[in-house]
Design a protein around this motif. Structure first.
Motif, PDB file in Angstrom:
ATOM      1  N   ASP A   1       9.088   3.806   6.059  1.00  0.00           N
ATOM      2  CA  ASP A   1       9.287   5.220   5.741  1.00  0.00           C
ATOM      3  C   ASP A   1      10.492   5.355   4.813  1.00  0.00           C
ATOM      4  O   ASP A   1      11.633   5.123   5.221  1.00  0.00           O
ATOM      5  N   ALA A   2      10.245   5.738   3.565  1.00  0.00           N
ATOM      6  CA  ALA A   2      11.330   5.853   2.585  1.00  0.00           C
ATOM      7  C   ALA A   2      12.356   6.891   3.016  1.00  0.00           C
ATOM      8  O   ALA A   2      13.567   6.689   2.830  1.00  0.00           O
ATOM      9  N   ASP A   3      11.912   8.003   3.603  1.00  0.00           N
ATOM     10  CA  ASP A   3      12.852   9.026   4.051  1.00  0.00           C
ATOM     11  C   ASP A   3      13.739   8.501   5.181  1.00  0.00           C
ATOM     12  O   ASP A   3      14.937   8.786   5.233  1.00  0.00           O
ATOM     13  N   GLU A   4      13.146   7.737   6.093  1.00  0.00           N
ATOM     14  CA  GLU A   4      13.936   7.160   7.185  1.00  0.00           C
ATOM     15  C   GLU A   4      14.989   6.200   6.648  1.00  0.00           C
ATOM     16  O   GLU A   4      16.152   6.209   7.088  1.00  0.00           O
ATOM     17  N   GLN A   5      14.601   5.377   5.683  1.00  0.00           N
ATOM     18  CA  GLN A   5      15.560   4.448   5.089  1.00  0.00           C
ATOM     19  C   GLN A   5      16.663   5.206   4.357  1.00  0.00           C
ATOM     20  O   GLN A   5      17.836   4.800   4.385  1.00  0.00           O
ATOM     21  N   ALA A   6      16.314   6.315   3.721  1.00  0.00           N
ATOM     22  CA  ALA A   6      17.332   7.125   3.040  1.00  0.00           C
ATOM     23  C   ALA A   6      18.314   7.711   4.045  1.00  0.00           C
ATOM     24  O   ALA A   6      19.525   7.774   3.788  1.00  0.00           O
TER      25      ALA A   6
ATOM     26  N   ALA B   1      -0.409  -6.910   4.758  1.00  0.00           N
ATOM     27  CA  ALA B   1      -0.131  -5.689   4.008  1.00  0.00           C
ATOM     28  C   ALA B   1       1.022  -4.930   4.651  1.00  0.00           C
ATOM     29  O   ALA B   1       1.246  -5.012   5.859  1.00  0.00           O
ATOM     30  N   VAL B   2       1.735  -4.203   3.819  1.00  0.00           N
ATOM     31  CA  VAL B   2       2.800  -3.310   4.267  1.00  0.00           C
ATOM     32  C   VAL B   2       2.572  -1.964   3.587  1.00  0.00           C
ATOM     33  O   VAL B   2       2.290  -1.905   2.391  1.00  0.00           O
ATOM     34  N   VAL B   3       2.691  -0.903   4.366  1.00  0.00           N
ATOM     35  CA  VAL B   3       2.517   0.446   3.827  1.00  0.00           C
ATOM     36  C   VAL B   3       3.880   1.040   3.522  1.00  0.00           C
ATOM     37  O   VAL B   3       4.781   1.003   4.370  1.00  0.00           O
ATOM     38  N   GLN B   4       4.041   1.555   2.327  1.00  0.00           N
ATOM     39  CA  GLN B   4       5.266   2.275   1.960  1.00  0.00           C
ATOM     40  C   GLN B   4       4.967   3.770   1.951  1.00  0.00           C
ATOM     41  O   GLN B   4       4.186   4.253   1.131  1.00  0.00           O
ATOM     42  N   ASP B   5       5.577   4.478   2.890  1.00  0.00           N
ATOM     43  CA  ASP B   5       5.421   5.930   3.031  1.00  0.00           C
ATOM     44  C   ASP B   5       6.467   6.602   2.142  1.00  0.00           C
ATOM     45  O   ASP B   5       7.649   6.636   2.482  1.00  0.00           O
ATOM     46  N   VAL B   6       6.017   7.114   0.994  1.00  0.00           N
ATOM     47  CA  VAL B   6       6.941   7.666  -0.008  1.00  0.00           C
ATOM     48  C   VAL B   6       6.453   9.053  -0.426  1.00  0.00           C
ATOM     49  O   VAL B   6       5.444   9.173  -1.139  1.00  0.00           O
ATOM     50  N   PRO B   7       7.141  10.124  -0.027  1.00  0.00           N
ATOM     51  CA  PRO B   7       6.680  11.475  -0.373  1.00  0.00           C
ATOM     52  C   PRO B   7       6.496  11.691  -1.872  1.00  0.00           C
ATOM     53  O   PRO B   7       5.515  12.313  -2.296  1.00  0.00           O
ATOM     54  N   LEU B   8       7.434  11.210  -2.674  1.00  0.00           N
ATOM     55  CA  LEU B   8       7.386  11.433  -4.121  1.00  0.00           C
ATOM     56  C   LEU B   8       7.028  10.137  -4.853  1.00  0.00           C
ATOM     57  O   LEU B   8       7.651   9.774  -5.847  1.00  0.00           O
TER      58      LEU B   8
ATOM     59  N   ARG C   1      19.996   1.507  -2.964  1.00  0.00           N
ATOM     60  CA  ARG C   1      20.211   1.022  -1.595  1.00  0.00           C
ATOM     61  C   ARG C   1      18.942   1.141  -0.756  1.00  0.00           C
ATOM     62  O   ARG C   1      18.651   0.273   0.068  1.00  0.00           O
ATOM     63  N   VAL C   2      18.198   2.218  -0.948  1.00  0.00           N
ATOM     64  CA  VAL C   2      16.937   2.373  -0.228  1.00  0.00           C
ATOM     65  C   VAL C   2      15.967   1.267  -0.644  1.00  0.00           C
ATOM     66  O   VAL C   2      15.308   0.645   0.201  1.00  0.00           O
ATOM     67  N   ARG C   3      15.885   1.007  -1.938  1.00  0.00           N
ATOM     68  CA  ARG C   3      14.990  -0.054  -2.414  1.00  0.00           C
ATOM     69  C   ARG C   3      15.380  -1.404  -1.838  1.00  0.00           C
ATOM     70  O   ARG C   3      14.514  -2.217  -1.479  1.00  0.00           O
ATOM     71  N   ALA C   4      16.672  -1.658  -1.736  1.00  0.00           N
ATOM     72  CA  ALA C   4      17.127  -2.935  -1.181  1.00  0.00           C
ATOM     73  C   ALA C   4      16.732  -3.065   0.287  1.00  0.00           C
ATOM     74  O   ALA C   4      16.315  -4.141   0.744  1.00  0.00           O
ATOM     75  N   ARG C   5      16.862  -1.973   1.051  1.00  0.00           N
ATOM     76  CA  ARG C   5      16.486  -2.012   2.462  1.00  0.00           C
ATOM     77  C   ARG C   5      14.986  -2.255   2.611  1.00  0.00           C
ATOM     78  O   ARG C   5      14.556  -3.045   3.459  1.00  0.00           O
ATOM     79  N   ILE C   6      14.187  -1.582   1.791  1.00  0.00           N
ATOM     80  CA  ILE C   6      12.735  -1.752   1.882  1.00  0.00           C
ATOM     81  C   ILE C   6      12.346  -3.168   1.473  1.00  0.00           C
ATOM     82  O   ILE C   6      11.458  -3.779   2.098  1.00  0.00           O
TER      83      ILE C   6
ATOM     84  N   ILE D   1       0.849  -1.186   0.000  1.00  0.00           N
ATOM     85  CA  ILE D   1       0.000   0.000   0.000  1.00  0.00           C
ATOM     86  C   ILE D   1       0.889   1.243   0.000  1.00  0.00           C
ATOM     87  O   ILE D   1       1.688   1.433   0.919  1.00  0.00           O
ATOM     88  N   GLY D   2       0.773   2.072  -1.010  1.00  0.00           N
ATOM     89  CA  GLY D   2       1.540   3.311  -1.051  1.00  0.00           C
ATOM     90  C   GLY D   2       0.837   4.394  -0.246  1.00  0.00           C
ATOM     91  O   GLY D   2      -0.392   4.484  -0.251  1.00  0.00           O
ATOM     92  N   LEU D   3       1.625   5.199   0.450  1.00  0.00           N
ATOM     93  CA  LEU D   3       1.105   6.336   1.210  1.00  0.00           C
ATOM     94  C   LEU D   3       1.867   7.578   0.769  1.00  0.00           C
ATOM     95  O   LEU D   3       3.105   7.610   0.852  1.00  0.00           O
TER      96      LEU D   3
END
Length: 209
Positions: free
Chosen positions: A43-48, A119-126, A100-105, A17-19
């Motif tokens: 959280d994509a930003d956190e992983q970055a 389900a898993v939610v992916q929090d991605v600003p962009l 690298r972010v994609r690999a971590r997620i 689920i994208g957020l």
């Protein structure tokens, strides 16, 4: 838009689920509410941020953007100043960090699958801007009127109205995000109203049980 989960190595992969939402919409608040309801939110930003703590990554960033790593720590404000408004520079940064972010997620999603999560939610600003919509089974968009979003960002960040508007203009227009959403959550009132909409969104997505 919903897709059937795939089975990998005998494990059913969770629905993805994208957020997302425009600047100041309140996406982070919705992410917190989703976590409180038992969902895993990545959280994509956190992983970055975690990726850019890796010395090897810092070395690559410093080689491309000299001066943005100080005493082994990334100066995020300096880096943002170098890439903001420069498409080529941003593309170079993304080429370093995004794989690298994609690999971590992906690893975190595999852990969720092993736990049997639905389900898993992916929090991605962009999310839309990055072309990630196609990899999601559904997308939640959080939105609020532009004037309210601008005021929120000014209050929390100290940016001027012009600076907030400039950042908003570099994202996909909110109306386009709404059109592409599976579910839209309106964050224009108080917290109880927002909580009610989160609950309704989970019901619509079949994730309330």
């Amino acid at each position: 838009m919903a897709a059937l989960p795939a089975t990998v190595r005998g494990m059913r992969t969770p629905r993805r689920i994208g957020l997302t939402g425009s600047i100041g919409a309140g996406k982070s608040t919705v992410a917190t509410l989703l976590r409180s309801r038992g969902l895993t939110v990545l959280d994509a930003d956190e992983q970055a941020r975690l990726v850019t703590q890796d010395p090897a990554v810092l070395a690559e960033i410093e080689a491309r953007f000299p001066g943005v790593v100080v005493d082994g720590t990334l100066d995020r404000a300096a880096l943002a100043g170098r890439v903001f408004g420069d498409a080529a520079a941003l593309a170079d940064l993304n080429a370093i960090t995004h794989p690298r972010v994609r690999a971590r997620i992906a690893a975190l999603e595999a852990q969720a699958a092993a736990r049997g999560e639905r389900a898993v939610v992916q929090d991605v600003p962009l999310l839309f801007e990055g072309g990630l919509e196609a990899s999601m089974d559904a997308v939640i968009v959080v939105d609020a009127p532009l004037s309210l979003r601008v005021r929120r960002v000014m209050e929390r960040s100290g940016l001027t109205e012009a600076e907030v508007l400039a950042r908003d203009a570099r994202q996909m227009p909110a109306e386009q995000k709404r059109q592409r959403a599976t579910v839209v959550i309106e964050n224009d009132r108080d917290l109880p109203h927002l909580e009610a909409q989160v609950n309704a969104a989970l019901r619509q997505l079949g994730l309330d049980g």
